[in-house]
Design a protein around this motif. Structure first.
Motif, PDB file in Angstrom:
ATOM      1  N   GLU A 163       0.747  -1.294  -0.078  1.00  0.00           N
ATOM      2  CA  GLU A 163      -0.011  -0.043  -0.095  1.00  0.00           C
ATOM      3  C   GLU A 163       1.023   1.230  -0.048  1.00  0.00           C
ATOM      4  N   ILE A 164       1.882   1.279   0.565  1.00  0.00           N
ATOM      5  CA  ILE A 164       2.794   2.314   0.597  1.00  0.00           C
ATOM      6  C   ILE A 164       3.635   2.725  -0.710  1.00  0.00           C
ATOM      7  N   GLU A 165       3.938   1.353  -1.310  1.00  0.00           N
ATOM      8  CA  GLU A 165       4.377   1.477  -2.581  1.00  0.00           C
ATOM      9  C   GLU A 165       3.318   1.880  -3.447  1.00  0.00           C
ATOM     10  N   VAL A 166       2.163   1.798  -3.427  1.00  0.00           N
ATOM     11  CA  VAL A 166       1.229   2.107  -4.372  1.00  0.00           C
ATOM     12  C   VAL A 166       0.992   3.674  -4.144  1.00  0.00           C
ATOM     13  N   ASN A 167       0.996   4.182  -2.991  1.00  0.00           N
ATOM     14  CA  ASN A 167       0.740   5.594  -2.657  1.00  0.00           C
ATOM     15  C   ASN A 167       2.245   6.521  -3.241  1.00  0.00           C
ATOM     16  N   LEU A 168       3.383   5.827  -2.848  1.00  0.00           N
ATOM     17  CA  LEU A 168       4.556   6.551  -3.332  1.00  0.00           C
ATOM     18  C   LEU A 168       4.653   6.511  -4.951  1.00  0.00           C
ATOM     19  N   ASN A 169       4.236   5.665  -5.467  1.00  0.00           N
ATOM     20  CA  ASN A 169       3.836   5.600  -7.192  1.00  0.00           C
ATOM     21  C   ASN A 169       3.059   6.776  -7.580  1.00  0.00           C
ATOM     22  N   ALA A 170       2.161   7.009  -6.911  1.00  0.00           N
ATOM     23  CA  ALA A 170       1.046   7.919  -7.168  1.00  0.00           C
ATOM     24  C   ALA A 170       1.229   9.423  -6.854  1.00  0.00           C
ATOM     25  N   HIS A 171       1.948   9.424  -5.854  1.00  0.00           N
ATOM     26  CA  HIS A 171       2.511  10.914  -5.059  1.00  0.00           C
ATOM     27  C   HIS A 171       3.726  11.517  -4.837  1.00  0.00           C
ATOM     28  N   GLU A 172       4.649  10.379  -4.771  1.00  0.00           N
ATOM     29  CA  GLU A 172       6.100  10.438  -4.884  1.00  0.00           C
ATOM     30  C   GLU A 172       6.459  10.931  -3.247  1.00  0.00           C
ATOM     31  N   LEU A 173       5.427  11.928  -2.164  1.00  0.00           N
ATOM     32  CA  LEU A 173       5.466  12.199  -1.205  1.00  0.00           C
ATOM     33  C   LEU A 173       4.522  11.873  -0.407  1.00  0.00           C
ATOM     34  N   ILE A 174       4.671  11.392   0.937  1.00  0.00           N
ATOM     35  CA  ILE A 174       3.413  10.635   1.516  1.00  0.00           C
ATOM     36  C   ILE A 174       3.583  10.836   2.913  1.00  0.00           C
TER      37      ILE A 174
END
Length: 95
Positions: A34-45
């Motif tokens: 889930e963290i990887e998916v969000n990093l791919n989408a946003h770069e900064l989380i």
């Protein structure tokens, strides 16, 4: 990454809401995914960790950064901020 870039990313993350929450069960494979998916989408989380032990939160942060080849931007209280540059960067870092 230099201190100017870190400060810039911290300023961008100030308005972000946590996109991933890590509960009492800790860091599992599905949480990493889930963290990887969000990093791919946003770069900064921003991630919220529900654990009172600071050393546990720091070890989770280092494990996340190592597993996903990301950079730890900030760790304050129960929140951590993680950055990973995408192949087509959305965030332009200062030099």
């Amino acid at each position: 990454m230099n201190s100017k870039a870190i400060a810039y990313l911290r300023s961008l993350a100030h308005t972000l809401n946590p996109v991933v929450r890590i509960g009492n069960k800790g860091l599992s494979a599905s949480v990493i995914k889930e963290i990887e998916v969000n990093l791919n989408a946003h770069e900064l989380i921003k991630i919220k960790i529900q654990n009172d032990d600071r050393s546990v939160r720091e070890s989770m942060l280092s494990e996340i950064c190592e597993a996903l080849k990301a950079t730890a931007v900030h760790h304050i209280g129960l929140q951590i901020i993680v950055y990973r540059q995408a192949t087509e960067p959305k965030i332009i870092l200062p030099k």
